[in-house]
Design a protein around this motif. Structure first.
Motif, PDB file in Angstrom:
ATOM      1  N   SER A 174       0.863  -1.230   0.006  1.00  0.00           N
ATOM      2  CA  SER A 174       0.019  -0.079  -0.094  1.00  0.00           C
ATOM      3  C   SER A 174       0.895   1.276   0.181  1.00  0.00           C
ATOM      4  O   SER A 174       0.514   2.286  -0.872  1.00  0.00           O
ATOM      5  CB  SER A 174      -0.978  -0.057   1.226  1.00  0.00           C
ATOM      6  N   GLN A 175       2.100   1.313   0.616  1.00  0.00           N
ATOM      7  CA  GLN A 175       2.848   2.440   0.704  1.00  0.00           C
ATOM      8  C   GLN A 175       3.543   2.580  -0.407  1.00  0.00           C
ATOM      9  O   GLN A 175       3.623   3.748  -0.909  1.00  0.00           O
ATOM     10  CB  GLN A 175       4.075   2.271   1.826  1.00  0.00           C
ATOM     11  N   ALA A 176       3.895   1.412  -1.510  1.00  0.00           N
ATOM     12  CA  ALA A 176       4.436   1.728  -2.688  1.00  0.00           C
ATOM     13  C   ALA A 176       3.457   2.183  -3.687  1.00  0.00           C
ATOM     14  O   ALA A 176       3.739   3.023  -4.397  1.00  0.00           O
ATOM     15  CB  ALA A 176       5.040   0.251  -2.972  1.00  0.00           C
ATOM     16  N   LEU A 177       2.125   1.517  -3.516  1.00  0.00           N
ATOM     17  CA  LEU A 177       1.165   2.137  -4.667  1.00  0.00           C
ATOM     18  C   LEU A 177       0.784   3.510  -4.124  1.00  0.00           C
ATOM     19  O   LEU A 177       0.552   4.607  -5.100  1.00  0.00           O
ATOM     20  CB  LEU A 177      -0.119   1.189  -4.312  1.00  0.00           C
ATOM     21  N   PHE A 178       0.804   3.919  -2.886  1.00  0.00           N
ATOM     22  CA  PHE A 178       0.044   5.543  -2.486  1.00  0.00           C
ATOM     23  C   PHE A 178       1.244   6.389  -2.850  1.00  0.00           C
ATOM     24  O   PHE A 178       1.221   7.711  -3.191  1.00  0.00           O
ATOM     25  CB  PHE A 178       0.083   5.372  -1.048  1.00  0.00           C
ATOM     26  N   GLY A 179       2.776   5.807  -3.049  1.00  0.00           N
ATOM     27  CA  GLY A 179       3.835   6.856  -3.305  1.00  0.00           C
ATOM     28  C   GLY A 179       4.107   7.017  -4.813  1.00  0.00           C
ATOM     29  O   GLY A 179       4.843   7.642  -5.260  1.00  0.00           O
ATOM     30  N   ALA A 180       3.340   6.108  -5.474  1.00  0.00           N
ATOM     31  CA  ALA A 180       3.551   6.180  -6.984  1.00  0.00           C
ATOM     32  C   ALA A 180       2.841   7.477  -7.408  1.00  0.00           C
ATOM     33  O   ALA A 180       2.133   8.050  -6.962  1.00  0.00           O
ATOM     34  CB  ALA A 180       3.017   4.911  -7.600  1.00  0.00           C
ATOM     35  N   GLU A 181       3.100   7.658  -8.709  1.00  0.00           N
ATOM     36  CA  GLU A 181       2.748   8.939  -9.157  1.00  0.00           C
ATOM     37  C   GLU A 181       1.335   8.762  -9.664  1.00  0.00           C
ATOM     38  O   GLU A 181       0.581   9.729  -9.876  1.00  0.00           O
ATOM     39  CB  GLU A 181       3.714   9.116 -10.723  1.00  0.00           C
ATOM     40  N   LEU A 182       0.815   7.299 -10.049  1.00  0.00           N
ATOM     41  CA  LEU A 182      -0.505   7.365 -10.469  1.00  0.00           C
ATOM     42  C   LEU A 182      -1.385   7.312  -9.034  1.00  0.00           C
ATOM     43  O   LEU A 182      -2.597   7.408  -9.288  1.00  0.00           O
ATOM     44  CB  LEU A 182      -0.606   6.229 -11.273  1.00  0.00           C
ATOM     45  N   ARG A 183      -0.786   7.029  -7.905  1.00  0.00           N
ATOM     46  CA  ARG A 183      -1.741   7.131  -6.773  1.00  0.00           C
ATOM     47  C   ARG A 183      -2.705   5.831  -6.930  1.00  0.00           C
ATOM     48  O   ARG A 183      -4.065   6.144  -6.899  1.00  0.00           O
ATOM     49  CB  ARG A 183      -2.348   8.392  -6.475  1.00  0.00           C
ATOM     50  N   ALA A 184      -2.195   4.592  -7.092  1.00  0.00           N
ATOM     51  CA  ALA A 184      -3.089   3.600  -7.347  1.00  0.00           C
ATOM     52  C   ALA A 184      -4.004   3.012  -6.111  1.00  0.00           C
ATOM     53  O   ALA A 184      -4.831   2.337  -6.317  1.00  0.00           O
ATOM     54  CB  ALA A 184      -2.079   2.300  -7.684  1.00  0.00           C
ATOM     55  N   THR A 185      -3.799   3.536  -4.987  1.00  0.00           N
ATOM     56  CA  THR A 185      -4.436   3.435  -3.715  1.00  0.00           C
ATOM     57  C   THR A 185      -4.852   4.636  -3.261  1.00  0.00           C
ATOM     58  O   THR A 185      -3.874   5.669  -3.189  1.00  0.00           O
ATOM     59  CB  THR A 185      -3.618   2.331  -2.752  1.00  0.00           C
ATOM     60  N   SER A 186      -5.829   4.725  -2.133  1.00  0.00           N
ATOM     61  CA  SER A 186      -6.153   5.737  -1.406  1.00  0.00           C
ATOM     62  C   SER A 186      -5.404   5.862   0.008  1.00  0.00           C
ATOM     63  O   SER A 186      -4.812   4.727   0.410  1.00  0.00           O
ATOM     64  CB  SER A 186      -7.712   5.620  -1.325  1.00  0.00           C
ATOM     65  N   LYS A 187      -5.278   7.116   0.525  1.00  0.00           N
ATOM     66  CA  LYS A 187      -5.113   7.174   1.727  1.00  0.00           C
ATOM     67  C   LYS A 187      -5.633   6.619   2.698  1.00  0.00           C
ATOM     68  O   LYS A 187      -5.138   5.966   3.618  1.00  0.00           O
ATOM     69  CB  LYS A 187      -5.149   8.674   2.191  1.00  0.00           C
ATOM     70  N   GLN A 188      -6.836   6.220   2.479  1.00  0.00           N
ATOM     71  CA  GLN A 188      -7.665   5.449   3.481  1.00  0.00           C
ATOM     72  C   GLN A 188      -7.297   3.979   3.518  1.00  0.00           C
ATOM     73  O   GLN A 188      -7.258   3.248   4.535  1.00  0.00           O
ATOM     74  CB  GLN A 188      -9.327   5.670   3.305  1.00  0.00           C
TER      75      GLN A 188
END
Length: 362
Positions: free
Chosen positions: A151-165
């Protein structure tokens, strides 16, 4: 006419001398003196003697090993006993009660051991459950940590593949898994400590049981001691106990005198030069006047009588007076000589005074 004169010469009186009876008495006394002197010289060359001698024997004290009240008396004054004969009995009630009490304590210890065994089994089962829970919690933690990293990796990507929640939910799940693993490990540690405590309780119960069993064995021995038996053959003497009397452990109640006797003769140190074991001895017992018994020298004491005294002499002082020491010598009766006395031989008992003469001639 003068009367005729008598020219006869009067006889001279005979010379006076000692009367014949006096000469005879003097001769007898002279011969007697020579004979007495010769006998004394012969005895000095062939015999050594002493009146400082007495009959000795073995006296065994009769004493109980436990305290109690005498309920039965079998030994009688001066009676003959054999080794193993029952002399008296004490009341066994106290020892019997103690045995029952200790048996009850052993039963309690057995129950405690069984209880601790059950506790150990229960603690081991609990430990197995907690160990499996720890393994499960570790698996959950591993999965939640992967989810959190993803989740940290997806949230830090440019596309924001996951939400902060979703990221926060993954991190929270990871923290919960960590806390659960810590709790599970604490439970497993507590289960191990419970097992150790139960094992310690079982060891303590076993030790208590062993100690009680030792006390029970001692109590059973005490019960056996209420019956007092003769330690050797002999005759009973100096009995000081009666039925109904309470006696203490170690209290002397009587003595058993063995039939075997010998003589302890205390010779002067100046008389020992020619003495040696095996020499013939003539014995006169004051209790049997006119009787002479035969014996032989058995052995010599390893020290003088003074050395065995309660307060041995200390000559390392300024004043010193030389005193002739005496050495105890053991003299043993010849069996045939005692048999010649018949039944009277049993009256030669320890303590009687005797006179001994040792033949020292080669």
């Amino acid at each position: 006419m003068n009367a005729p004169q008598d020219n006869t010469v009067a006889p001279k009186p005979a010379k006076s001398g000692p009367p014949v009876p006096l000469l005879i008495v003097g001769a007898i006394l002279l011969i007697g003196g020579i004979g007495l002197g010769g006998r004394m010289w012969w005895r000095a060359q062939h015999l050594v003697e002493t009146e400082n001698a007495f009959v000795a024997g073995r006296l065994h004290p009769v004493a109980t090993r436990v305290a109690g009240v005498v309920t039965e008396m079998r030994m009688q004054d001066n009676a003959v006993v054999k080794a193993g004969d029952v002399l008296l009995r004490l009341d066994p009630s106290d020892a019997a009660v103690q045995i029952e009490r200790l048996k009850a304590q052993i039963a309690q210890a057995d129950a405690a051991i069984a209880t601790t065994a059950a506790q150990i089994a229960q603690s081991k089962a609990q430990a197995a459950v907690t160990n499996s829970q720890v393994a499960q919690a570790e698996s959950v933690l591993a999965r939640t940590e992967l989810d959190a990293k993803r989740s940290q990796a997806l949230f830090g990507a440019e596309l924001r593949a996951t939400s902060k929640q979703e990221l926060d939910a993954a991190l929270a799940a990871r923290d919960v898994a960590r806390a659960d693993l810590t709790a599970r490990k604490a439970g497993a540690s507590a289960a191990k400590e419970a097992i150790a405590a139960a094992e310690s309780a079982r060891q303590s119960a076993n030790a208590q049981k062993s100690a009680t069993q030792a006390l029970l064995k001692d109590a059973q021995n005490q019960l056996g001691y209420v019956e007092l038996r003769a330690s050797s053959d002999g005759r009973v003497g100096k009995r000081t106990v009666e039925v109904g009397q309470r006696v203490q452990a170690g209290q002397q109640l009587a003595a058993i005198v063995e039939p075997e006797v010998w003589i302890t003769a205390n010779f002067k140190e100046t008389q020992l030069a020619k003495m040696k074991p095996g020499q013939k001895v003539h014995v006169k017992v004051d209790a049997f006047p006119g009787k002479e018994l035969e014996a032989h020298v058995d052995s010599f004491a390893p020290a003088s009588g003074a050395s065995f005294a309660l307060l041995p002499p200390d000559n390392a002082t300024g004043n010193f007076t030389k005193i002739v020491q005496r050495v105890p010598v053991k003299v043993v009766f010849e069996p045939e000589s005692l048999k010649s006395l018949g039944e009277a031989a049993t009256r030669i008992v320890p303590g009687l005074s005797v006179q001994v003469e040792v033949e020292i001639s080669e």
